[in-house]
Design an enzyme around this catalytic site. Sequence first.
Site, short mmCIF file in Angstrom:
data_model
loop_
_atom_site.label_atom_id
_atom_site.label_comp_id
_atom_site.label_asym_id
_atom_site.label_seq_id
_atom_site.Cartn_x
_atom_site.Cartn_y
_atom_site.Cartn_z
N SER A 62 20.70 11.14 -17.84
CA SER A 62 21.64 12.26 -17.90
C SER A 62 21.45 13.16 -16.68
O SER A 62 21.67 12.72 -15.56
CB SER A 62 21.46 13.01 -19.23
OG SER A 62 22.54 13.87 -19.49
N MET A 63 21.02 14.40 -16.85
CA MET A 63 20.75 15.26 -15.69
C MET A 63 19.82 14.56 -14.70
O MET A 63 19.98 14.63 -13.48
CB MET A 63 20.13 16.58 -16.14
CG MET A 63 19.71 17.50 -15.00
SD MET A 63 18.83 18.99 -15.54
CE MET A 63 17.20 18.30 -15.90
#
Length: 249
Positions: free
Chosen positions: A82-83
């Site tokens: 994700s991030m």
Amino acid sequence: MEDVHQPRCSLYCFPFAGGGSAAYRTWPPLLPSDIEVNAVVLPGRENRLGDPLVRDWPLLLDTLVPQFRRRVERPYSLFGYSMGAIIAFELCRRFRATGMNLPECLFLAARSAPHLGGRRARSSSLADVEFLNDLHRRYGGVPEPVRNDPELRKLFTPLLRADIELVESYEYRDAAPLPVPFVTFAGSQDAEATPGRVEAWRQHSSAGFEIHVLPGAHFFINDAREALLRILAARFASLSVVASALPAP
């Protein structure tokens, strides 16, 4: 004589927003014994609680690059969730710009390709309760006690808010594809990083691309962990075969 205990390759793992090293603690026994798993701890959490949280991409990269200068002298790969996928990708582009060794492979999970941009209104400016509830609606993974207990909200919200501000402030800048193979992962039920949006990472590599769709929503890292690690293990095995076939320096 070669030290059989010397890792062949290091795998540096970057967390999802609000996450830390805990997501990767169970990985080493499930990967080849010659792969050294290193969970990257970002500023403001775990053993770096004394460091200020980072909300600025250039500052984050400026902080991370010096930490990797010696680490990337031997073979390594990057994994980002994700991030963390954007961190791994932008860090790799910074390594290229500064002449550092590039990874053998870039593993990217639960994140839409960077050039696609965001699809929803920003949530980082919401009040705490609304902010946490909005994150939970969009991604899941925000435990009920954190959303409902005032003390836990006070403890965890600053970190989550800083990470989401970082995510929401990201601006993709066009550049040549990386000469690094990409192996990507998408959750079959992920409404944010859909398989189609993960597939779009393909254009950012000039050295090969794979996508694996695993069962689960955004946090399939929990629901489909064994399947994900089997794919990682197989990919590292193929990299080992390639490395053993290369002539000695």
